[in-house]
Design an enzyme around this catalytic site. Structure first.
Site, mmCIF file in Angstrom:
data_model
loop_
_atom_site.group_PDB
_atom_site.id
_atom_site.type_symbol
_atom_site.label_atom_id
_atom_site.label_comp_id
_atom_site.label_asym_id
_atom_site.label_seq_id
_atom_site.Cartn_x
_atom_site.Cartn_y
_atom_site.Cartn_z
ATOM 1 N N GLY A 25 -25.984 -40.451 17.077
ATOM 2 C CA GLY A 25 -25.417 -38.885 17.040
ATOM 3 C C GLY A 25 -25.856 -37.932 16.567
ATOM 4 O O GLY A 25 -26.878 -37.980 14.920
ATOM 5 N N TYR A 164 -9.131 -31.779 24.803
ATOM 6 C CA TYR A 164 -10.813 -31.382 24.013
ATOM 7 C C TYR A 164 -10.629 -29.577 23.193
ATOM 8 O O TYR A 164 -10.635 -29.726 22.445
ATOM 9 C CB TYR A 164 -11.524 -31.786 24.348
ATOM 10 C CG TYR A 164 -13.348 -31.716 23.559
ATOM 11 C CD1 TYR A 164 -13.620 -32.744 23.356
ATOM 12 C CD2 TYR A 164 -13.230 -30.481 23.787
ATOM 13 C CE1 TYR A 164 -14.970 -32.343 21.839
ATOM 14 C CE2 TYR A 164 -15.633 -30.242 23.288
ATOM 15 C CZ TYR A 164 -15.202 -31.499 22.665
ATOM 16 O OH TYR A 164 -16.569 -31.139 21.359
#
Length: 286
Positions: A25, A164
């Site tokens: 990523g 999150y």
């Protein structure tokens, strides 16, 4: 004005960069580009074999070391074994909207991976860092809420996206307090934030929020998302700068210095969060 790209990176020969979660990523792209520009790049990763495969054949020099930022023992082992200077530490590793789970230390997995672990890693390595710490956050920090009485989500209802958002707000507040402490100590080291906007990576593949990755007009490619990290790591920006895409809502575009959400500028909360986080990791036996 021409948009900034990886071709604008300076010569980084002789510089050492540590990147967490750099086996894939955005972290891998960032590692590749920094190594291409001459830096010696250390990848702190959970799966060292996969990371070696990922960088095989790439130009530059890489050092692959085991590091799991959700495991405080792994963090301490990594930090205790470090010798020499680190010019740039990039806290990139993270997870998003995962089910409730506890780490080997009994801590909330998502909070530890995104905030508590990077906090411990940074503070343990700080005496080695000569230039800057880059913290990877998210535009979703703007929806985050910090509960200093339940930082580790033991009594609140656990919702993956709420956790999150809170963890990414904690990252922003950590940068603010770290920069305050560095400046107070007269240190030339700076703390910088980077948001990739919405980059089409596997981070949210398991989440309902992954639907946004199909809306390409709203999102950055991984290559473009990594530009915020590269800019924050190499450009002459002030301490606690927030680097993110320059497009609408900070979702996509080229890197630029922007402003975090109002909650991320609360110095009092930042100071108290530092103490709460330090207490949390300190309560876990070595």
């Amino acid at each position: 004005m021409t948009s900034w790209t990886a071709n604008d990176l300076p010569d980084l020969t002789g510089r050492t960069v540590v990147i967490t979660g750099a086996g894939r990523g955005l972290g891998l792209i960032t590692a590749r580009e920094l190594a291409r520009s001459g830096a010696h790049v250390v990848l702190g990763v959970r799966d060292t074999d996969k990371a070696r495969q990922a960088v095989a054949g790439l130009p530059g020099t890489f050092d692959i070391r085991p590091l799991d930022v959700s495991d405080l023992t792994s963090i301490r082992t990594f930090a205790d074994s470090w010798t020499g200077d680190i010019d740039i530490l990039i806290n990139n590793a993270g997870v998003m909207d995962v089910p409730a789970a506890r780490t080997a230390d009994g801590l909330d997995l998502q909070t530890t991976t995104n905030h508590t672990g990077p906090f411990l890693l940074t503070t343990l390595l700080l005496d080695h860092i000569t230039d800057r710490v880059v913290h990877v956050t998210s535009e979703l920090h703007r929806q985050g809420r910090i509960d200093l009485g339940d930082l580790d989500w033991r009594t609140r209802k656990h919702h993956g996206m709420w956790v999150y958002q809170a963890s990414k707000l904690a990252v922003v507040l950590f940068s603010l307090e770290l920069q305050r402490r560095l400046a107070a100590a007269g240190s030339p080291v700076r703390s910088v934030l980077a948001s990739p906007g919405i980059a089409r990576t596997a981070l949210a593949a398991h989440s309902r929020s992954n639907v946004v990755n199909r809306l390409t007009f709203l999102t950055n490619t991984p290559e473009r998302g990594a530009l915020s990290l590269l800019y924050a790591a190499t450009q002459d920006v002030p301490g606690n700068s927030y680097v993110g895409p320059d497009g609408l809502g900070g979702l996509r575009g080229s890197p630029a210095v922007r402003r975090p959400g109002k909650a991320g500028l609360d110095a009092d909360t930042a100071g108290r969060l530092w103490e709460a986080t330090a207490g949390l990791v300190g309560s876990v036996a070595r």
